[in-house]
Motif scaffolding. Structure first.
Motif, mmCIF file in Angstrom:
data_model
loop_
_atom_site.group_PDB
_atom_site.id
_atom_site.type_symbol
_atom_site.label_atom_id
_atom_site.label_comp_id
_atom_site.label_asym_id
_atom_site.label_seq_id
_atom_site.Cartn_x
_atom_site.Cartn_y
_atom_site.Cartn_z
ATOM 1 N N SER A 1 -17.979 -20.337 -21.995
ATOM 2 C CA SER A 1 -19.004 -19.982 -20.894
ATOM 3 C C SER A 1 -20.249 -20.661 -20.267
ATOM 4 O O SER A 1 -20.820 -21.131 -21.069
ATOM 5 N N THR B 1 -14.352 -12.395 -27.324
ATOM 6 C CA THR B 1 -15.024 -12.967 -26.349
ATOM 7 C C THR B 1 -15.971 -13.117 -28.095
ATOM 8 O O THR B 1 -16.523 -12.216 -28.783
ATOM 9 N N GLU C 1 -14.459 -11.096 -17.535
ATOM 10 C CA GLU C 1 -13.609 -10.172 -16.847
ATOM 11 C C GLU C 1 -13.611 -10.962 -15.207
ATOM 12 O O GLU C 1 -13.392 -10.541 -14.590
ATOM 13 N N ASN C 2 -14.750 -12.117 -15.045
ATOM 14 C CA ASN C 2 -13.926 -12.917 -14.122
ATOM 15 C C ASN C 2 -12.856 -13.853 -13.904
ATOM 16 O O ASN C 2 -12.404 -14.343 -13.021
ATOM 17 N N CYS D 1 -22.402 -17.739 -17.631
ATOM 18 C CA CYS D 1 -21.769 -16.526 -16.903
ATOM 19 C C CYS D 1 -20.027 -16.565 -16.819
ATOM 20 O O CYS D 1 -19.542 -15.661 -15.799
ATOM 21 N N ILE D 2 -19.614 -17.708 -15.857
ATOM 22 C CA ILE D 2 -18.589 -18.246 -15.533
ATOM 23 C C ILE D 2 -17.695 -18.808 -16.466
ATOM 24 O O ILE D 2 -18.270 -19.737 -17.457
ATOM 25 N N ARG E 1 -9.942 -10.978 -13.428
ATOM 26 C CA ARG E 1 -10.058 -10.935 -11.808
ATOM 27 C C ARG E 1 -8.925 -12.047 -11.327
ATOM 28 O O ARG E 1 -8.139 -11.261 -10.227
ATOM 29 N N GLY F 1 -23.359 -14.746 -22.041
ATOM 30 C CA GLY F 1 -22.201 -14.268 -20.598
ATOM 31 C C GLY F 1 -20.941 -14.062 -20.722
ATOM 32 O O GLY F 1 -19.919 -14.650 -19.394
ATOM 33 N N GLN F 2 -20.370 -14.360 -22.204
ATOM 34 C CA GLN F 2 -18.872 -15.044 -22.597
ATOM 35 C C GLN F 2 -18.703 -13.458 -21.702
ATOM 36 O O GLN F 2 -16.581 -13.756 -21.588
ATOM 37 N N VAL F 3 -18.652 -12.867 -21.898
ATOM 38 C CA VAL F 3 -18.519 -11.048 -21.290
ATOM 39 C C VAL F 3 -17.453 -11.151 -20.011
ATOM 40 O O VAL F 3 -16.958 -10.341 -18.553
ATOM 41 N N VAL F 4 -19.110 -11.588 -19.592
ATOM 42 C CA VAL F 4 -18.625 -11.746 -18.028
ATOM 43 C C VAL F 4 -17.795 -12.632 -17.080
ATOM 44 O O VAL F 4 -17.087 -12.454 -16.479
#
Length: 166
Positions: free
Chosen positions: A69, A131, A112-113, A72-73, A116, A106-109
């Protein structure tokens, strides 16, 4: 040709794709691959993003994708790979997919990205993804993370095998 060679050719395939900078995501990818291999009759291809060919994707029956990550991306290489794979989304529709990320925050976000984006491929998600916190002092002992990764790999392998029987 030996019987073992035929089994590899005929067995369901899982493609584990990953990007890594420090080696942590690769370590996690290898653990997930080990979990997949614990499911009898599944073949695993483990590849860095830059090694993944279009044929690898088309010939696979399931996928795992992992990224470090960054803010967060996902990494740029993972985003580029997913963008390239978009044209093959119909070949990937309904196939099992698992996601894993590493990082110091930010690895969870990031996971999630990735979820998506992969959602447009209409996969069968194998959840929860993994994560892993890699910051010294906050990270779990590797044995805990490794077991989580192997569990995800086994779940993915079992789903691929289940779908291959149908």
């Amino acid at each position: 040709m030996k019987l073992d060679s035929w089994l590899v050719i005929l067995s369901p395939r899982v493609l584990v794709m990953y990007d890594t900078i420090t080696g942590n995501t690769e370590k996690l990818a290898r653990a997930i691959s080990e979990g997949i291999k614990q499911v009898y009759g599944i073949t695993v291809d483990l590849k860095r993003t830059e090694e993944v060919t279009n044929q690898d994707v088309i010939n696979s029956d399931g996928y795992a994708i992992g990224s470090p990550s960054h803010f967060c991306i996902m990494s740029g290489k993972i985003l580029a790979l997913l963008t390239r794979l978009y044209v093959f989304r119909h070949d990937m529709t309904g196939k099992p997919f698992a996601v894993f990320t590493t990082g110091t925050g930010g690895q969870v976000v990031a996971l999630e990205n990735i979820d998506r984006i992969i959602g447009v491929f209409n996969p069968t998600f194998v959840k929860p993804g993994v994560t892993i916190e890699t910051a010294p002092g906050r990270a779990n002992p590797w044995e805990i993370d490794e077991e989580q990764a192997k569990v995800l790999g086994r779940k993915l392998g079992r789903e691929v095998k289940r779908q291959a029987k149908d």
